[in-house]
Design a protein around this motif. Structure first.
Motif, short mmCIF file in Angstrom:
data_model
loop_
_atom_site.label_atom_id
_atom_site.label_comp_id
_atom_site.label_asym_id
_atom_site.label_seq_id
_atom_site.Cartn_x
_atom_site.Cartn_y
_atom_site.Cartn_z
N GLN A 198 0.85 -1.35 -0.19
CA GLN A 198 0.11 0.30 0.03
C GLN A 198 0.99 1.08 0.30
O GLN A 198 0.22 2.02 -0.75
N ALA A 199 2.06 1.27 0.70
CA ALA A 199 3.10 2.41 0.88
C ALA A 199 3.69 2.68 -0.13
O ALA A 199 3.76 4.11 -0.77
N GLN A 200 4.07 1.63 -1.24
CA GLN A 200 4.59 1.69 -2.41
C GLN A 200 3.54 2.29 -3.19
O GLN A 200 3.63 2.79 -4.23
N ALA A 203 3.12 5.65 -2.78
CA ALA A 203 3.79 7.04 -3.24
C ALA A 203 3.85 7.16 -4.53
O ALA A 203 3.85 8.24 -5.25
N LYS A 206 1.07 9.26 -6.01
CA LYS A 206 1.56 10.37 -5.68
C LYS A 206 1.93 11.42 -6.61
O LYS A 206 2.33 12.24 -7.29
N ARG A 210 1.67 14.24 -9.59
CA ARG A 210 2.36 15.55 -9.04
C ARG A 210 2.77 16.10 -10.49
O ARG A 210 2.98 17.09 -10.64
N ALA A 227 -4.85 10.69 4.98
CA ALA A 227 -3.56 12.37 5.51
C ALA A 227 -2.66 12.35 5.08
O ALA A 227 -1.96 13.52 4.58
N GLU A 228 -2.27 11.11 4.76
CA GLU A 228 -0.86 11.43 3.88
C GLU A 228 -0.81 11.95 1.81
O GLU A 228 -0.22 12.35 2.03
N GLY B 280 1.89 14.92 4.41
CA GLY B 280 2.28 15.83 3.24
C GLY B 280 3.56 14.47 3.07
O GLY B 280 4.72 15.27 2.51
N PRO B 285 9.08 3.55 0.95
CA PRO B 285 8.08 1.91 1.47
C PRO B 285 9.57 1.06 0.83
O PRO B 285 10.22 0.91 0.46
#
Lengths: 345, 340
Positions: A198-200, A203, A206, A210, A227-228, B280, B285
Motif C-alpha cells: 500500500q505504501a508503495q 507513493a 502521488k 504530481r 492524511a498522507e 504530506g 516504502p
C-alpha cells in the motif's frame, strides 16, 4: 503550490447539487443528496465516510458508470466547464479513459483475464491517442516502467494472473494514466493490498499525479491514506457531504461532530488507550434517513433544530460543515473543540 | 521456546502453548499432470515452526501481511487444522486429545472476520446464538436456553427481543456482536479472533474492540487475536508476535514492540503505516513483495527485502534469540549490526 492559485478560479471538476436516486418497488431511495464540490488541476481530494455513505456512488456518477436503475435525478457534473452528466453513452465512453481515468479496488476484476496486459494497455492508448500499434506498444512499455514493473519489455506479454496483487494494481494505474487523463477517480485503490505494498502504491500515485498535474478524487475509508495523500477532504454521511476542507483542518480540528467522532474512533498507533472513542449506533439505511440532520440520532450535541431542519454546508472557520452548530443564527454554539491546536469559531 | 516457561501465576499452565508447530499443505498438481510435466510434489509451508504461549486472561496478537500464516495458526490453535509437526497444548493437555472431549472443546471458541458469511441467513438470531448450547447439550430446557440467549445478547449490547430477527436485519457491527454472543454462549475461557474487525467501518470497529476488552475484563477471557492492523493490535494486546512467511520473526510485550521494534521487518511494517500526523510527509516504502511460501528464500525469509542482509542471512535461517524482553529471529540483531 503558489502558481496553482492562479488557476484556482476555474476548477477542473465541478459537481453541483448532485442527487442520485434508485427507484425501487417500495419507493425511490435517495443515494446522494445535494452533493457539491470541486477539484482543481493537480489537486487530490480525499473522500471518506462509512460504507454506504455514498463515496463510491459519487465516483461512479462522475465517470458515468452508475449501476442501473440508479440515475442522476438533479444537479450537474462539469469537467473543465463542460457538462458531462447528460452526454450520450458513446460520447461519455470517449471521455472516460481520455479525460477521466478510473482505478478500482480490486485489480483482478479490473483487468481482463483473457488478454495480456500489453494488449489491454495498447487498446486503451490506441482508442484515445493518434498512434500506430508499434508506437502504442512502446508507450505501453514506457508506462509499465513508469509504474515500477521490473523487466517491463518482457512482462508486457504476460497475463494478469501472472502478476502479484501489488504488481496488478500497478498495471491498473498504468492503464488509468496511459492516455494522460486530467482527472483520476481512484476508488479504494489500496484497500485490497498489504500495508507495505500500500505504501508503495500511494507513493507511486502521488509521484505520477504530481508530475503530470493530474487531479485525483481518492475514495477510501482509510484516514491514514487520506492524511498522507490528499490536499482537501470531503467527509460523507448518509449520502450527503458532512464536511469539506483542507486535510489538516479536517483531521486535526474537525468541525462536524461526525467528522470529530470518525477521527476519534481511529485507533492510535503511537499509544494504547483504555477505551476507544466510539460513535454509538449505526448509519441510517437509505430508506430510513431521518428528517432534519441525518446524524442527529447519534450526535452528542443534538438540539431541537437538528431534528426538524436539514443543514447545508455552512462556513466553519477554514472548512465547511453541514451542522447547525456553525450557524450564527443558532442559539447553541460549538461546545466541542477539535483535537488539534487550531482555534475556531 | 524458553519463553513458554515464563507463564503467569505459580504452577498454572498457560491457556495455550504452541511448541514448534508447523503446518504444510500439499499443493501439487494432479498425479498425471505431474508425471507428464516431470514435476515433483510441491509443498506450501503455511506455518513453519513457531512457538508461543498465552497465559490465562491475557491477549496474544499475531500480525503480518496476507499469506504470512497467521490465520493458519488461528485454525491450528482451535484444532480446525491438525499439525504437520510440533504440538499444541491447551490448558496442559494435548489439543488433539482435548478436542475429543466435548467438555474441553466448549472451553474454546472462535470469532471470524466476515460477519456476513459466518451467520446462517436463514436462522433466527436466537437459534444462531443457541447453537453451541444445543451442540454441547448445555441447556436442554428450551425456556432456559432462550433466557440465556437473552442474557448473552444484552451482554454484547443488543436486546433480548433481537433474538427473533434474522441476520439481514442487522448492520455489520451488530452482526459481529451476534458472532461474539454465539462464541460466548458455551462459557468459553479461550477465544480465537481472526480479524474480527477488518470487515467493519472504523467507528464500528471501536465499538467492537471496546466490547471485547470489556468482556475480557469481566470474564477473564484469554484471546488469540489475529490482525493485519498494528494500531488495532496495540489497543488490545499484552504480547504481540510478528509473522513473516510462516515464521515468527519477533515476539515481545506489546509496549516493548512499539517502543523498540527490533526485527527489520517489524520496523518496515511500522514505517509503512500511514498515520494521521504526517500530512504530506514523504516516506520510503520497503521494496519488493512477500515471496511465495511454496519456494521461500534460503536462510532468513526476509533477506531479499532486508536492508541489513548479508551472506549469513542468505545462508542460515536465524533462530529466536532473546534481546531484553523481546524474542527476535535476526542475525543482524544478534550480531549487533542493527545498531550501526
Amino acid at each position: 503550490m503558489n502558481n496553482l492559485s492562479a488557476k484556482a478560479a476555474a476548477p477542473l471538476l465541478e459537481v453541483r447539487n448532485l442527487r442520485v436516486e434508485f427507484p425501487t418497488r417500495r419507493g425511490t431511495l435517495t443515494a446522494l443528496d445535494d452533493v457539491s464540490f470541486s477539484i482543481r488541476a493537480g489537486e487530490v481530494l480525499g473522500v471518506v465516510g462509512e460504507s454506504g455513505a455514498g463515496k463510491s456512488m459519487t465516483g461512479a456518477a462522475i465517470i458515468g458508470l452508475l449501476e442501473p436503475p440508479g440515475r442522476i435525478a438533479r444537479g450537474e457534473i462539469l469537467l473543465d466547464g463542460q457538462r458531462i452528466d447528460n452526454l450520450p453513452r458513446e460520447k461519455m465512453r470517449r471521455i472516460r479513459g481520455k479525460q477521466i481515468g478510473a482505478i478500482f479496488q480490486d485489480p483482478l476484476t479490473t483487468l481482463n483475464p483473457l488478454y495480456t496486459v500489453g494488449r489491454q494497455l495498447q487498446e486503451t492508448i490506441l482508442t484515445h491517442l493518434p498512434m500506430t500499434p508499434a508506437q502504442a506498444r512502446a508507450r505501453a512499455i514506457h508506462w509499465l516502467e513508469e509504474v515500477g514493473i521490473p523487466g517491463a519489455a518482457q512482462r508486457i506479454d504476460s497475463y494478469p494472473h501472472e502478476f502479484s496483487g501489488g504488481m496488478r494494481q500497478r498495471v491498473v494505474i498504468a492503464l488509468a494514466l496511459c492516455a494522460e487523463p486530467r482527472l483520476v477517480v481512484a476508488d479504494e485503490p489500496t484497500t485490497a493490498l498489504d500495508v507495505s505494498i500500500q505504501a508503495q502504491i500511494i507513493a507511486l500515485l502521488k509521484r505520477l499525479t504530481r508530475e503530470h498535474g493530474t487531479a485525483v478524487m481518492l475514495v477510501t475509508h482509510d484516514m491514514g491514506v487520506i492524511a498522507e495523500t490528499a490536499d482537501r477532504v470531503a467527509v460523507m454521511y448518509a449520502g450527503r457531504l458532512a464536511e469539506i476542507g483542507p486535510v489538516r483542518e479536517v483531521v486535526k480540528a474537525p468541525r462536524h461532530p461526525y467528522s470529530a467522532g470518525l477521527m476519534a474512533s481511529i485507533p492510535p498507533l503511537d499509544r494504547k488507550v483504555e477505551h476507544l472513542a466510539q460513535i454509538d449506533g449505526a448509519m441510517p439505511r437509505l430508506s430510513a434517513i431521518p428528517r432534519g440532520c441525518a446524524y442527529y440520532p447519534r450526535c452528542p450535541h443534538v438540539f431541537e433544530r437538528c431534528r426538524v431542519e436539514r443543514p447545508d454546508l455552512i462556513d466553519a472557520g477554514t472548512t465547511r460543515a453541514a451542522c447547525w452548530l456553525h450557524d450564527p443564527a443558532s442559539e447553541k454554539q460549538v461546545p466541542f473543540s477539535g483535537t488539534g491546536s487550531t482555534v475556531h469559531v | 521456546m524458553s519463553d513458554t516457561a515464563r507463564s503467569q501465576g505459580a504452577g498454572q499452565p498457560p491457556m495455550l502453548e504452541v511448541r514448534d508447530v508447523a503446518r504444510y499443505f500439499d499443493v501439487s498438481r494432479p498425479l498425471l499432470q505431474r508425471l507428464l510435466a516431470r514435476e515433483g510434489k510441491r509443498t506450501l509451508r503455511a506455518v513453519d515452526g513457531i512457538s508461543f504461549a498465552i497465559p490465562r486472561g491475557t491477549t496474544l496478537s499475531l500480525v503480518g501481511e496476507s499469506g504470512c500464516g497467521k490465520s493458519t495458526v488461528a485454525r491450528l490453535a482451535v484444532g480446525l487444522y491438525g499439525t504437520t509437526r510440533g504440538e499444541v497444548v491447551f490448558d496442559g493437555n494435548d489439543l488433539s486429545s482435548a478436542r475429543a472431549d466435548a467438555a474441553q472443546r466448549r472451553r474454546m471458541q472462535m470469532i471470524f472476520q466476515d460477519p456476513y458469511a459466518s451467520l446462517n441467513p436463514r436462522w433466527r438470531v436466537l437459534d444462531i446464538v443457541a447453537e453451541p448450547l444445543r451442540a454441547f447439550g448445555l441447556l436442554p430446557d428450551r425456556a432456559a436456553r432462550e433466557k440465556r440467549v437473552g442474557e448473552l445478547l444484552t451482554q454484547v449490547g443488543l436486546s433480548p427481543a433481537d433474538g427473533q430477527k434474522f441476520p439481514h436485519e442487522f448492520s455489520g457491527g451488530q452482526r459481529q456482536r451476534i458472532s461474539i454472543a454465539r462464541a460466548l454462549s458455551s462459557n468459553p475461557e479461550f477465544l480465537v479472533c481472526d480479524e474480527p474487525t477488518s470487515a467493519l467501518d472504523v467507528s464500528v470497529q471501536a465499538q467492537i474492540l471496546n466490547l471485547m476488552k470489556d468482556l475480557q475484563r469481566r470474564m477473564g477471557l484469554t484471546y488469540l487475536f489475529i490482525s493485519h492492523n498494528l494500531a488495532v493490535v496495540r489497543q488490545v494486546s499484552d504480547r504481540i508476535g510478528v509473522m513473516y512467511l510462516g515464521r515468527l520473526v519477533e515476539l515481545a510485550p506489546s509496549e516493548t514492540l512499539f517502543e523498540a521494534p527490533r526485527h527489520p521487518y517489524t520496523r518496515a511494517l511500522m514505517e509503512a503505516i500511514p498515520d494521521l500526523d504526517m500530512t504530506g510527509r514523504e516516506r520510503i516504502p520497503v521494496g519488493g513483495e512477500v515471496p511465495s511460501p511454496i519456494s521461500p528464500p534460503s536462510g532468513c525469509a526476509f533477506n531479499p527485502r532486508c536492508p541489513l542482509a548479508n551472506d549469513r542471512c542468505r545462508r542460515e535461517r536465524p533462530g529466536m534469540t532473546r534481546a531484553g524482553a523481546t524474542l527476535v529471529a535476526c542475525h543482524a540483531v544478534e550480531e549487533g549490526r542493527d545498531r550501526q
